[in-house]
Design a protein around this motif. Structure first.
Motif, PDB file in Angstrom:
ATOM      1  N   GLU A  28      -3.045   2.636   5.567  1.00 15.77           N
ATOM      2  CA  GLU A  28      -3.075   4.057   5.912  1.00 15.77           C
ATOM      3  C   GLU A  28      -3.675   4.882   4.772  1.00 15.77           C
ATOM      4  O   GLU A  28      -4.433   5.833   5.015  1.00 15.77           O
ATOM      5  CB  GLU A  28      -1.665   4.533   6.239  1.00 15.77           C
ATOM      6  N   SER A  29      -3.353   4.526   3.546  1.00 15.28           N
ATOM      7  CA  SER A  29      -3.906   5.249   2.397  1.00 15.28           C
ATOM      8  C   SER A  29      -5.410   5.021   2.279  1.00 15.28           C
ATOM      9  O   SER A  29      -6.159   5.939   1.918  1.00 15.28           O
ATOM     10  CB  SER A  29      -3.204   4.808   1.113  1.00 15.28           C
ATOM     11  N   ALA A  57      -7.005   7.223   4.821  1.00 19.80           N
ATOM     12  CA  ALA A  57      -6.964   8.616   4.387  1.00 19.80           C
ATOM     13  C   ALA A  57      -8.049   8.899   3.357  1.00 19.80           C
ATOM     14  O   ALA A  57      -8.685   9.966   3.376  1.00 19.80           O
ATOM     15  CB  ALA A  57      -5.582   8.944   3.809  1.00 19.80           C
ATOM     16  N   THR A  58      -8.273   7.952   2.470  1.00 17.71           N
ATOM     17  CA  THR A  58      -9.330   8.103   1.474  1.00 17.71           C
ATOM     18  C   THR A  58     -10.712   8.110   2.132  1.00 17.71           C
ATOM     19  O   THR A  58     -11.596   8.874   1.737  1.00 17.71           O
ATOM     20  CB  THR A  58      -9.254   6.955   0.445  1.00 17.71           C
ATOM     21  N   LEU A  64      -6.957   0.952  -4.160  1.00 15.40           N
ATOM     22  CA  LEU A  64      -6.233   0.702  -2.908  1.00 15.40           C
ATOM     23  C   LEU A  64      -6.604  -0.654  -2.311  1.00 15.40           C
ATOM     24  O   LEU A  64      -5.730  -1.393  -1.843  1.00 15.40           O
ATOM     25  CB  LEU A  64      -6.513   1.821  -1.910  1.00 15.40           C
TER      26      LEU A  64
END
Length: 212
Positions: free
Chosen positions: A96-97, A100-101, A114
Motif C-alpha cells: 500500500e505504501s 501511495a508513493t 519500500l
C-alpha cells in the motif's frame, strides 16, 4: 499420511514471486527514467499484486484453518501458523505504501526503501514457510485437504486465470506445468497453450509503455 502431497505448485508460485522481486529491484535501480513512472505503468506490478493477494488469501482461508485444527493440541505449531498470518499482514501495508508513493509523484520518493522492505519481508516469509510450514503440511494434511486448497486458489484466480496461470508457470518445468493444468477441462488447457501463453509472452510486463 498415506499420500505424498505434491508441493511443486507451491514452490512454483514462490519462484514466480521471487522472480518478480528481482524485476522490482531492477526497476527501482533505473537511472534512465523515473522508477515511479515505470512501476506505476508496469503490468508486471499489477500482476504481481493480484497473484500475491490470491496466494495469501487462499492460505489464510483454505490452508491455515484445517492445519490449525489438525495441530490444535500442539502449541509450537499453532504459534508457527500465527507467525504465518502475522507475516502476511505485515506485507500488505508495504505494498500500500508503494502504491501511495507511485500515486504522489510530487512527494519525495522512498520507492527504493519500500521495495527493499518488500523484498526483505516477502523473501523471509517464503523461506520461513518452505523451511517449517511445508513439512508440517506434508506430515499433517491429507490429499483431499491439499486438493481443496488448490481448488480454492483456482476459484480466487477466477477471470484472471488467463494471466496468473502463465505468470506462475513462466519458467516452470514440465512436471509442474502438467500438474497445474491437469485439473482444468480440456478447453482451458487448449486456451492455455494457444491463447494464454502467447498473450502473456507478448506483454511488456515491466515496460513503462505497457498498458494495465
Amino acid at each position: 499420511m498415506t499420500d505424498t502431497l505434491d508441493m511443486g505448485p507451491m514452490y512454483a508460485f514462490h519462484g514466480a514471486l521471487r522472480r518478480d522481486l528481482e524485476h522490482l529491484a531492477k526497476v527501482t535501480a533505473r537511472t534512465d527514467d523515473d522508477p515511479r513512472r515505470v512501476l506505476a505503468t508496469a503490468v508486471g506490478w499489477e500482476l504481481f499484486k493480484k497473484a500475491l493477494h490470491v496466494h495469501h488469501t487462499a492460505e489464510d482461508e483454505a490452508l491455515w484453518p484445517p492445519l490449525r485444527e489438525a495441530v490444535a493440541d500442539r502449541p509450537d505449531d499453532l504459534a508457527l501458523l500465527k507467525a504465518m498470518e502475522d507475516e502476511h499482514a505485515a506485507i500488505d501495508p508495504i505494498i500500500e505504501s508503494i502504491d501511495a508513493t507511485l500515486a504522489d509523484r510530487e512527494a519525495a520518493s522512498n520507492l527504493g526503501e519500500l521495495t527493499d522492505s518488500l523484498t526483505t519481508a516477502l523473501t523471509a516469509h517464503l523461506k520461513h514457510e518452505e523451511d517449517e510450514v511445508l513439512p508440517l503440511i506434508q506430515a499433517t494434511l491429507d490429499l483431499q485437504q491439499w486438493r481443496h486448497f488448490g481448488e480454492y486458489s483456482g476459484r480466487l484466480v477466477g477471470p484472471d486465470a488467463s494471466r496468473i496461470i502463465p505468470w506462475m508457470l513462466d519458467g516452470a518445468d514440465d512436471h509442474i506445468v502438467a500438474t497445474m493444468l491437469a485439473p482444468l477441462p480440456e478447453p482451458a488447457r487448449a486456451a492455455y497453450r494457444n491463447e494464454w501463453v502467447p498473450a502473456y509472452q507478448a506483454l511488456n510486463l515491466w515496460n513503462p509503455s505497457a498498458k494495465v
